[in-house]
Scaffold this motif. Structure first.
Motif, PDB file in Angstrom:
ATOM      1  N   UNK A  79      27.935  -9.358  -2.580  1.00  0.00           N
ATOM      2  CA  UNK A  79      26.788  -9.756  -1.977  1.00  0.00           C
ATOM      3  C   UNK A  79      25.619  -9.116  -2.511  1.00  0.00           C
ATOM      4  N   UNK A  80      24.302  -9.835  -2.608  1.00  0.00           N
ATOM      5  CA  UNK A  80      23.116  -9.343  -2.955  1.00  0.00           C
ATOM      6  C   UNK A  80      22.440  -9.281  -1.675  1.00  0.00           C
ATOM      7  N   UNK A  81      21.275  -8.206  -1.298  1.00  0.00           N
ATOM      8  CA  UNK A  81      20.631  -7.968  -0.210  1.00  0.00           C
ATOM      9  C   UNK A  81      19.129  -8.209  -0.765  1.00  0.00           C
ATOM     10  N   UNK A  82      18.613  -9.243   0.252  1.00  0.00           N
ATOM     11  CA  UNK A  82      17.102  -9.589  -0.144  1.00  0.00           C
ATOM     12  C   UNK A  82      16.566  -9.314   1.242  1.00  0.00           C
ATOM     13  N   UNK A  83      15.210  -9.618   1.288  1.00  0.00           N
ATOM     14  CA  UNK A  83      14.191  -9.587   2.437  1.00  0.00           C
ATOM     15  C   UNK A  83      13.376 -10.834   2.585  1.00  0.00           C
ATOM     16  N   UNK A 134      14.914  -8.283  -6.147  1.00  0.00           N
ATOM     17  CA  UNK A 134      13.465  -8.214  -6.452  1.00  0.00           C
ATOM     18  C   UNK A 134      12.700  -7.176  -5.895  1.00  0.00           C
ATOM     19  N   UNK A 135      11.698  -6.436  -6.624  1.00  0.00           N
ATOM     20  CA  UNK A 135      11.270  -5.322  -6.605  1.00  0.00           C
ATOM     21  C   UNK A 135      10.529  -5.075  -5.224  1.00  0.00           C
ATOM     22  N   UNK A 136      10.062  -6.136  -4.573  1.00  0.00           N
ATOM     23  CA  UNK A 136       9.262  -5.824  -3.470  1.00  0.00           C
ATOM     24  C   UNK A 136       9.958  -6.093  -2.349  1.00  0.00           C
ATOM     25  N   UNK A 137      11.390  -6.087  -2.438  1.00  0.00           N
ATOM     26  CA  UNK A 137      12.363  -6.188  -1.201  1.00  0.00           C
ATOM     27  C   UNK A 137      13.244  -4.830  -1.154  1.00  0.00           C
ATOM     28  N   UNK A 138      12.921  -3.777  -0.483  1.00  0.00           N
ATOM     29  CA  UNK A 138      13.487  -2.420  -1.018  1.00  0.00           C
ATOM     30  C   UNK A 138      14.677  -2.090   0.272  1.00  0.00           C
ATOM     31  N   UNK A 183       0.991  -1.156   0.051  1.00  0.00           N
ATOM     32  CA  UNK A 183      -0.209  -0.138  -0.041  1.00  0.00           C
ATOM     33  C   UNK A 183       0.982   1.095   0.023  1.00  0.00           C
ATOM     34  N   UNK A 184       0.161   2.210  -0.354  1.00  0.00           N
ATOM     35  CA  UNK A 184       1.039   3.665  -0.186  1.00  0.00           C
ATOM     36  C   UNK A 184       1.553   4.133   1.035  1.00  0.00           C
ATOM     37  N   UNK A 185       0.637   3.519   2.260  1.00  0.00           N
ATOM     38  CA  UNK A 185       1.300   3.746   3.463  1.00  0.00           C
ATOM     39  C   UNK A 185       2.387   2.979   3.838  1.00  0.00           C
ATOM     40  N   UNK A 186       2.493   1.587   3.339  1.00  0.00           N
ATOM     41  CA  UNK A 186       3.878   0.909   3.532  1.00  0.00           C
ATOM     42  C   UNK A 186       4.857   1.592   2.649  1.00  0.00           C
ATOM     43  N   UNK A 187       4.797   2.117   1.591  1.00  0.00           N
ATOM     44  CA  UNK A 187       5.756   2.711   0.565  1.00  0.00           C
ATOM     45  C   UNK A 187       6.101   3.845   1.124  1.00  0.00           C
ATOM     46  N   UNK A 188       5.364   4.648   2.308  1.00  0.00           N
ATOM     47  CA  UNK A 188       5.836   5.860   2.564  1.00  0.00           C
ATOM     48  C   UNK A 188       7.152   5.847   3.451  1.00  0.00           C
ATOM     49  N   UNK A 214       8.958  -5.962   3.367  1.00  0.00           N
ATOM     50  CA  UNK A 214       8.894  -4.547   2.933  1.00  0.00           C
ATOM     51  C   UNK A 214       8.312  -3.868   4.455  1.00  0.00           C
ATOM     52  N   UNK A 215       9.265  -3.799   5.511  1.00  0.00           N
ATOM     53  CA  UNK A 215       9.118  -3.278   6.601  1.00  0.00           C
ATOM     54  C   UNK A 215       8.604  -1.799   6.655  1.00  0.00           C
ATOM     55  N   UNK A 216       7.746  -1.294   7.605  1.00  0.00           N
ATOM     56  CA  UNK A 216       7.616   0.224   7.535  1.00  0.00           C
ATOM     57  C   UNK A 216       9.000   0.997   7.556  1.00  0.00           C
ATOM     58  N   UNK A 217       8.983   2.117   7.006  1.00  0.00           N
ATOM     59  CA  UNK A 217      10.302   3.076   6.844  1.00  0.00           C
ATOM     60  C   UNK A 217      10.853   3.320   8.175  1.00  0.00           C
ATOM     61  N   UNK A 218       9.975   3.290   9.272  1.00  0.00           N
ATOM     62  CA  UNK A 218      10.578   3.938  10.453  1.00  0.00           C
ATOM     63  C   UNK A 218      11.470   2.808  11.191  1.00  0.00           C
TER      64      UNK A 218
END
Length: 512
Positions: free
Chosen positions: A243-247, A145-149, A78-83, A334-338
Motif C-alpha cells: 500500500x502507498x499512502x497519499x493525501x 508525492x513530496x507535498x503529501x507528508x 509555508x514554514x509554519x505549515x511544515x513546522x 499537508x495538514x497542520x502537525x497538531x
C-alpha cells in the motif's frame, strides 16, 4: 511492458535523431493529446481541498473538493505549515533510533538513493528480520508525492506501535511472527525538502512506471532513480501485498488505474473481487472513510475515479504479483502537525488490519520437486487471468483471495520441465494451506541406468546391462552409418568436381 524491452538499441535515423528518443517523444505526444479530453473532468488524486471544484463536476454547494490534473500552480507550503513534521535528516535519525531500540524485531536497509543522493531507507519488521522464511511480505510506501507528508509520519508511528505492543497485542504479535513487514516512510525525500509534488527533477513519481495500456516510460534511462529503486526492490523481493499512502482525499483506490479508452470508466483487473475486499478491509476499519458520500463504501476503482498512466500500483500487480492499494488517508494534503495524532488514530486500525489480512485470508503453501528441492513455480486460479510465483529460495507462495465460506477454487501449479498439477480447494472465512510436489516431465521416457555396484546377484542386473549396452550399440551404429553416408556423399561430390576440373584444364589430344 516487459522489462526485457528496456535495453533498446539506439539506432540513428537519417535525421540524426536516436530511435529511442523519437519513440519516447511520439509516445508522450500521443498520450498527451489523449489526455486533453480529460482536462475538464479529471480529478487529481491527492487533490488539495482548498482548490475550487472542477467546472461541471460539482456544484458550489457540493462537498467534493478537487483540483485539476494539470494545475500549473501548486499550493505554497509555508514554514509554519511544515513546522512539526520531521525533516529528512530527522526522519533518518528516527529510523536509526528505532532499529537500535527494537533490534530484536527489525533491521534497516537502503534500496537506493534519490536524485540528490538521499538514501531511500527501509525498516523491516519481523521476528526474524533479514532471514528467508516461507512467510508473506507486505510493504508500506509513504511520501510518494513530496507535498503529501502524512504517510511518512504515520508509518513511523506504526513501526513504534508494533514494537511497543509485540507479545502484548494479538494483532501486533501476529504480524511480527507471521509476516515480514517492510516500511519505506519516504519515496520522495527531495520533493518533501522542496515542498512540491514531484522529485528534484520535478517528475511525478506516480506517473513514472511502465504502463499497461500505453508504451510509456519503457526506456530505463528515462526513469527517475527513485522509480528504478522501487522496481528493483520489488523484483528482488517477494512481496505479497502493498500500500502507498497519499493525501488530498479519503478513499482506498484499487486497480486498474487506467484504461485503453482514456476516459472515466470502471476497468476491472482480473483480481477485482480480491482488490475490492482489501480496499474494504481498510475503509471499514477507518474512523470515517466508509461513510464517504463521494465514494460508495469509501473505495474506488482507479479508472472510474479518473485514469492515470505510469502508476505504481498497476506495475506492482503486473510485474511483481504484488496486490497494491493506493490509500488516500487525509482530506488535506499537508495538514497542520497538531492533527497528526488524530489522523494516526483514524488510520491505525486500518493499517494493522490490512497487513494482517495477508495471513488471515488467501492460499499459502510451498512447491517442491519430488526430491525435495523448492521450485519457483507459477500458481494460477481457474477463472482469474493472473498468477503469482513461488519464491526461488524456499518455494513458498502466497495467493491473495477474497474470503468466502464455501467458495471453491481450482488451483494449478506449473513450471517448465515438470508436470502441471491441479487440485480443488474449498475456502472458508480464513486462509488455507496447500503444498505441491511436482513430478518431472516425461519421467517414464527417461532411461534408467542399471546399478552395476550393489548387484542383486540374481542375474537381472546382467540382463539389464546387456539390454542397455545393446541400446547403446544400436545408437552408435545409427550415428556411424549416418556419418559414413555423409562422408561418401561428400567424397563423391569432391571427386566429381575434381574430374570436371581436370577435363577443363587438360588439353584434348589430337586424333590420329
Amino acid at each position: 511492458m516487459d522489462d526485457d524491452d528496456e535495453a533498446s538499441v539506439a539506432t540513428e535515423r537519417e535525421l540524426g535523431l536516436p530511435m529511442e528518443r523519437l519513440t519516447l517523444f511520439l509516445d508522450r505526444f500521443i498520450v498527451s493529446l489523449s489526455f486533453l479530453s480529460l482536462l475538464t473532468t479529471a480529478i487529481a488524486r491527492g487533490g488539495d481541498p482548498s482548490q475550487h471544484p472542477l467546472p461541471g463536476v460539482a456544484d458550489a454547494g457540493d462537498s467534493i473538493l478537487t483540483r485539476q490534473l494539470f494545475e500549473e500552480k501548486e499550493p505554497v507550503i509555508t514554514d509554519e505549515m511544515a513546522g512539526g513534521y520531521m525533516s529528512n535528516s530527522e526522519l533518518e535519525e528516527a529510523m536509526k533510533e528505532f532499529s537500535k531500540r527494537c533490534a530484536n524485531i527489525s533491521r534497516m536497509y537502503s534500496i537506493g538513493k534519490s536524485v540528490k543522493g538521499f538514501p531511500l531507507w527501509v525498516m523491516e519488521i519481523s521476528d526474524k528480520a533479514g532471514e528467508e522464511e516461507p512467510e508473506p511480505a507486505f510493504k508500506f510506501i509513504g511520501n510518494v508525492h513530496g507535498d503529501e507528508p502524512v504517510g511518512r509520519e504515520l508509518l513511523m508511528l506504526l513501526a513504534n506501535w508494533l514494537c511497543d505492543n509485540y507479545m502484548k497485542d494479538p494483532l501486533a504479535t501476529l504480524i511480527i511472527k507471521n509476516i515480514h513487514l517492510h516500511i519505506l516512510p519516504t519515496m520522495n525525500p527531495d520533493g518533501f525538502a522542496l515542498r512540491r509534488r514531484g522529485n528534484a527533477n520535478n517528475v511525478d513519481l506516480n506517473r513514472n512506471f511502465p504502463d499497461k495500456f500505453f508504451p510509456m516510460n519503457d526506456i530505463m534511462q528515462t526513469r527517475q532513480p527513485e522509480t528504478r529503486a522501487i522496481m528493483t526492490w520489488v523484483k528482488e523481493g517477494h512481496f505479497t501485498a502493498s500500500a502507498s499512502l497519499h493525501g488530498g482525499a479519503l478513499v482506498a483506490n484499487y486497480p486498474w488505474d487506467g484504461s485503453e479508452w482514456i476516459r472515466k470508466q470502471y476497468n476491472a483487473c482480473p483480481d477485482d473481487r480480491t482488490f475490492r475486499y482489501m480496499a474494504r478491509v481498510y475503509s471499514n476499519s477507518h474512523y470515517n472513510m466508509s461513510l464517504s458520500k463521494e465514494f460508495e463504501g469509501g473505495i474506488t476503482n482507479g479508472a472510474l475515479w479518473y485514469p492515470i498512466y505510469g502508476g505504481m500500483q498497476d506495475w506492482n500487480y503486473i510485474h511483481g504479483g504484488c496486490f497494491e492499494l493506493t490509500l488516500e488517508i487525509s482530506d488535506n494534503k499537508w495538514p497542520p502537525a497538531n492533527e497528526l495524532p488524530v489522523l494516526w488514530e483514524y488510520n491505525r486500525k486500518s493499517m494493522i488490519n490490512l497487513v494482517a489480512s495477508v495471513v488471515k485470508t488467501g492460499i499459502h503453501g510451498r512447491v517442491f520437486s519430488k526430491d525435495g528441492h523448492p521450485l519457483p513455480a507459477s500458481v494460477m486460479i481457474k477463472g482469474i487471468n493472473s498468477m503469482v510465483n513461488a519464491s526461488s529460495i524456499l518455494g513458498d507462495y502466497h495467493r491473495m483471495l477474497a474470503p468466502g465460506a464455501g467458495k471453491s477454487y481450482q488451483v494449478s501449479v506449473s513450471l517448465p520441465g515438470f508436470q502441471q498439477k491441479t487440485t480443488q480447494i474449498l475456502m472458508q472465512d480464513s486462509s488455507a494451506s496447500l503444498d505441491f510436489i511436482l513430478e518431472p516431465e516425461d519421467s517414464s521416457k527417461i532411461r534408467r541406468i542399471p546399478r552395476i555396484l550393489g548387484c542383486r546377484c540374481d542375474g537381472t542386473d546382467k540382463l539389464e546391462l546387456v539390454q542397455y549396452l545393446r541400446g547403446i550399440q544400436l545408437e552408435i551404429y545409427i550415428v556411424v552409418s549416418i556419418c559414413l553416408f555423409l562422408f561418401i556423399l561428400f567424397k563423391r561430390k569432391w571427386f566429381l568436381k575434381l574430374v570436371n576440373q581436370r577435363h577443363i584444364v587438360t588439353p584434348k589430344r589430337s586424333i590420329v
